[in-house]
Design an enzyme around this catalytic site. Structure first.
Site, PDB file in Angstrom:
ATOM      1  N   TYR A  37      -0.477  14.653  -5.300  1.00  0.00           N
ATOM      2  CA  TYR A  37      -0.238  13.336  -5.009  1.00  0.00           C
ATOM      3  C   TYR A  37      -0.637  12.761  -3.510  1.00  0.00           C
ATOM      4  O   TYR A  37      -0.174  13.502  -2.380  1.00  0.00           O
ATOM      5  CB  TYR A  37       1.253  12.930  -5.495  1.00  0.00           C
ATOM      6  CG  TYR A  37       1.399  11.518  -4.903  1.00  0.00           C
ATOM      7  CD1 TYR A  37       0.896  10.479  -5.573  1.00  0.00           C
ATOM      8  CD2 TYR A  37       2.372  11.123  -3.715  1.00  0.00           C
ATOM      9  CE1 TYR A  37       1.160   9.148  -5.103  1.00  0.00           C
ATOM     10  CE2 TYR A  37       2.517   9.955  -3.243  1.00  0.00           C
ATOM     11  CZ  TYR A  37       1.950   8.716  -4.005  1.00  0.00           C
ATOM     12  OH  TYR A  37       2.026   7.726  -3.692  1.00  0.00           O
ATOM     13  N   HIS A  61       4.752   0.845   9.829  1.00  0.00           N
ATOM     14  CA  HIS A  61       4.316   0.795   8.450  1.00  0.00           C
ATOM     15  C   HIS A  61       3.995  -0.743   7.927  1.00  0.00           C
ATOM     16  O   HIS A  61       4.800  -1.216   7.289  1.00  0.00           O
ATOM     17  CB  HIS A  61       5.562   1.432   7.470  1.00  0.00           C
ATOM     18  CG  HIS A  61       5.109   1.507   6.095  1.00  0.00           C
ATOM     19  ND1 HIS A  61       6.225   1.685   5.198  1.00  0.00           N
ATOM     20  CD2 HIS A  61       4.111   1.743   5.542  1.00  0.00           C
ATOM     21  CE1 HIS A  61       5.754   1.959   3.693  1.00  0.00           C
ATOM     22  NE2 HIS A  61       4.330   2.153   4.125  1.00  0.00           N
ATOM     23  N   CYS A 118       6.854  -3.064  -2.572  1.00  0.00           N
ATOM     24  CA  CYS A 118       7.389  -4.410  -2.227  1.00  0.00           C
ATOM     25  C   CYS A 118       6.770  -5.433  -1.979  1.00  0.00           C
ATOM     26  O   CYS A 118       7.011  -6.468  -1.471  1.00  0.00           O
ATOM     27  CB  CYS A 118       8.578  -4.001  -1.222  1.00  0.00           C
ATOM     28  SG  CYS A 118      10.057  -3.065  -1.588  1.00  0.00           S
ATOM     29  N   ASP A 166      -1.590  -1.018   5.045  1.00  0.00           N
ATOM     30  CA  ASP A 166      -0.227   0.151   5.319  1.00  0.00           C
ATOM     31  C   ASP A 166      -0.033   0.699   6.679  1.00  0.00           C
ATOM     32  O   ASP A 166       1.379   0.959   6.676  1.00  0.00           O
ATOM     33  CB  ASP A 166      -0.936   1.256   4.691  1.00  0.00           C
ATOM     34  CG  ASP A 166       0.132   2.170   3.858  1.00  0.00           C
ATOM     35  OD1 ASP A 166       1.377   1.787   3.500  1.00  0.00           O
ATOM     36  OD2 ASP A 166       0.077   3.325   3.770  1.00  0.00           O
ATOM     37  N   ALA A 207       0.892   4.740 -10.046  1.00  0.00           N
ATOM     38  CA  ALA A 207      -0.561   4.984 -10.372  1.00  0.00           C
ATOM     39  C   ALA A 207      -1.046   3.942  -9.151  1.00  0.00           C
ATOM     40  O   ALA A 207      -0.898   3.102  -8.801  1.00  0.00           O
ATOM     41  CB  ALA A 207      -0.983   4.548 -11.636  1.00  0.00           C
TER      42      ALA A 207
HETATM   43  C1  SPV Z   1       3.320   4.220   0.466  1.00  0.00           C
HETATM   44  O1  SPV Z   1       4.361   5.023  -0.555  1.00  0.00           O
HETATM   45  O2  SPV Z   1       4.133   3.805   1.367  1.00  0.00           O
HETATM   46  C2  SPV Z   1       2.214   4.353   0.127  1.00  0.00           C
HETATM   47  C3  SPV Z   1       1.592   5.351  -0.411  1.00  0.00           C
HETATM   48  O3  SPV Z   1       1.544   3.746   1.187  1.00  0.00           O
HETATM   49  S1  SPV Z   1       1.930   6.961   0.091  1.00  0.00           S
HETATM   50  O4  SPV Z   1       0.563   7.551   0.349  1.00  0.00           O
HETATM   51  O5  SPV Z   1       2.603   7.612  -0.915  1.00  0.00           O
HETATM   52  O6  SPV Z   1       2.705   6.898   1.256  1.00  0.00           O
HETATM   53 MN    MN Z   2       2.861   3.021   2.470  1.00  0.00          MN
END
Ligand code: SPV
Ligand code: MN
Length: 623
Positions: free
Chosen positions: A218, A246, A270, A287, A384
């Site tokens: 994942y 973030h 969110c 992100d 997903a």
């Molecule tokens: C998050 O969950 O905040 C994401 C995807 O941006 S992950 O790569 O799973 O962190």
């Molecule tokens: Mn994230």
């Protein structure tokens, strides 16, 4: 270099020789010996090398081609669909205490365990050595990274998500202070998913700037440069006086062709990406933001240049830009969606009918299929995702690769909150914003992490899952960052999830467009605001005009009152909850945090004495 010479074929050895960095060579040699791959591929920035990785991903079955040219699909194990918080640990040496909000493991024990797991793990497989740069290249923000992985899917993802870094390593030579990632998906089963999930580990070694990830695919667990690098970057930023957040970065386009940049922090699932993708605005990132102070200004860059976005709910009406991208030829990796016989994909919330059968993260799938715990399996997993490079976006902001970053005009915090915060509110100042909005951010848990959904949790700055320094110090860093700024960004909170007493959402998804236009005007002091005990909220007349201009909607006074009523009891218990968390779970909280919360409590109590529990925004107008 001796080890590398015996293990690599000549041309790949020469690729490493071109980089003058003994530390890098040592690192690669160490893990080639330990993991023992059959073959090592050193990837330069050339299109042929990147092409090779994509080709292998399809040949070895980690990805399969779909009907639309450039689209591929990848599956993770049914039990490997989110970030594994339980097995993600920061390694700490004896005597180091990061506090109870952060999961840690003794460094010696953790390294011993991970070396044991890594021993010969790549035997029979190919290792890809890839170079990237977090942040724009050739910039104060640049962080060079090297990724070792035996997963062509992970390597492929990273080529879509990050800027190439081979040339950056050559340029920086021995002075590069780079991050290192070692990933192995471990043994795969016949469905090409990790088989040994009981040995899934994500160990972050701050001392050596190295992250280990094993027996998982994942993305949030395996893509080194995403959330794994984020922990290293938070630590580096703390040492050097900048911030890793973030956050999305986007431009809101105001009157007279003005672009004002906003950073927004939201916990996973969110609405962070869908905000950054608002129609009519432009996106820099969705992100991870690096934020630095330069000449008294706050400047930010996107650490990435691609998106690993949630696909659930993407449809032609709510997400028109993404919808077009996801339905057009171009390089896209879909993960954990439903694939039908004609090689088309379907996900929850997509336009059109759910196909009766297909193949998904659970294997062969049909409507009504249940898992071994008796739970009905949806066509796609709620977490997903799709991976794209930002170049595919028609709303891409031109400043994506600006080595100086963009100037931040506003910072926004939001979470899943059904009953407390109003839809949009400005903080009185930097410290009030960082404390009552950033440090008080709460959200209900979602499918982005393994475990139960729907539980309200404190998630300061939406960054709690990624902290590698004590929470108290992290908050303090944020507070101090706001000092000596010539033109500090305004701090806001938003709440897309507020519900009425009848349990129904008080806003439509598209209303957020108006909140951002209002915030943009506030940054330029072009609208007024009403002072409440919790912050500054919009005046009805301004919103009415914006709803008309932006959404062509008639905004009713009664809706305004429902949405912007100050809910005193909910706000007071929130203060109790949050203050109690900082008092009992964090030992190094700055006293300022408690003082600012107590002032807010006093203002709320005073207002309640005059106007009662639920206070219409109009009450504060006469003040
Ligand atoms: C998050 O969950 O905040 C994401 C995807 O941006 S992950 O790569 O799973 O962190
Ligand atoms: Mn994230």
């Amino acid at each position: 270099m001796d080890v590398l010479k015996t293990r690599l074929n000549g041309s790949h050895y020469q690729r490493l020789e071109r980089i003058d960095n003994p530390q890098l060579h040592q690192f690669i040699a160490k893990y080639v010996e330990l993991c023992n791959p059959d073959k090592v591929f050193v990837c330069t920035d050339s299109p042929e090398d990147v092409q090779y990785i994509k080709k292998v991903a399809i040949e070895n079955g980690e990805e399969s081609e779909l009907a639309i040219p450039g689209h591929t699909i990848h599956f993770d194990s049914y039990y490997d669909q989110g970030r594994d918080k339980e097995n993600t640990r920061i390694l700490v040496s004896k005597g180091v205490d990061l506090g109870s909000s952060i999961s840690t493991r003794d460094r010696d024990e953790g390294l011993r365990e991970i070396y044991k797991i890594l021993k010969d793990i790549m035997s029979g497989h190919e290792l890809y050595v890839c170079f990237f740069c977090l942040g724009p290249t050739n910039s104060e923000f640049s962080l060079p990274c090297v990724q070792l992985t035996d997963s062509s899917y992970v390597a492929h993802n990273e080529h879509l998500l990050y800027r190439s870094g081979y040339e950056e390593f050559i340029r920086e030579g021995p002075s590069a202070r780079f991050f290192k990632f070692v990933h192995s998906q471990g043994e795969l089963n016949e469905r090409k998913v990790s088989r040994n999930l009981e040995k899934r580990r994500i160990y972050i070694d701050i001392e050596s700037d190295t992250v280990y990830s094993t027996n998982t695919q994942y993305g949030g667990n395996s893509i080194g440069l995403k959330k794994l690098a984020m922990r290293l970057a938070i630590n580096r930023a703390s040492e050097e006086g900048w911030l890793t957040e973030h956050m999305f970065i986007m431009a809101i386009h105001g009157p007279r062709s003005r672009a004002t940049y906003f950073n927004g922090a939201f916990p996973s699932l969110c609405g962070k990406t869908s905000t950054a993708m608002l129609e009519g605005e432009t996106i820099v990132g969705d992100d991870i933001a690096y934020i630095r102070k330069k000449n008294g200004e706050v400047r930010a860059v996107n650490a990435e240049n691609g998106m690993f976005g949630i696909i659930e709910g993407v449809n032609s009406k709510d997400d028109p830009i993404l919808w077009r991208v996801l339905n057009s030829p171009g390089e896209i990796i879909f993960s954990n969606v439903l694939v039908t016989d004609d090689k088309r994909v379907h996900w929850i919330g997509k336009n059109g009918e759910v196909p009766p059968r297909g193949y998904n993260h659970s294997g062969e799938w049909w409507i009504g299929k249940r898992d071994d715990k008796g739970r009905e399996i949806p066509p796609s997993h709620p977490n997903a995702r799709f991976t794209i490079n930002m170049r595919l976006l028609t709303n891409l902001d031109l400043r994506l690769d600006d080595p100086n970053g963009i100037m931040v005009g506003g910072i926004v915090y939001g979470g899943r909150d059904s009953d407390t915060w109003v839809p949009v509110e400005e903080a009185f100042d930097w410290a009030h914003g960082m404390i009552t909005k950033g440090a008080c951010l709460e959200s209900e848990t979602t499918a982005a992490t393994l475990g139960k959904e729907g539980i309200r949790e404190l998630n300061p700055m939406s960054n709690l899952d990624f902290l590698s320094i004590p929470l108290g110090r992290y908050i303090q860093n944020n507070l101090e960052f706001g000092k000596d700024l010539r033109n500090p960004p305004l701090i806001f909170s938003v709440n897309y999830f507020l519900k009425g007493k009848d349990g129904r959402f008080l806003n439509e998804k598209t209303d957020k467009k108006v909140w951002y236009k209002w915030m943009e005007l506030r940054v330029h002091k072009e609208v007024g605001a009403i002072k409440t005990p919790t912050g500054l909220i919009p005046e009805y007349q301004d919103l009415k005009r914006l709803f008309r201009d932006v959404l062509d909607k008639d905004y009713l006074g009664e809706d305004y009152i429902k949405q912007f009523t100050i809910r005193v009891p909910e706000n007071l218990v929130k203060i109790d909850r949050v203050a109690n968390y900082y008092k009992t779970k964090v030992h190094d909280t700055s006293q300022v945090l408690f003082e600012v919360l107590e002032e807010q409590r006093r203002r709320l109590i005073e207002a309640r004495e005059r106007y009662g529990d639920n206070i219409s925004p109009n009450r504060f107008l006469t003040h």
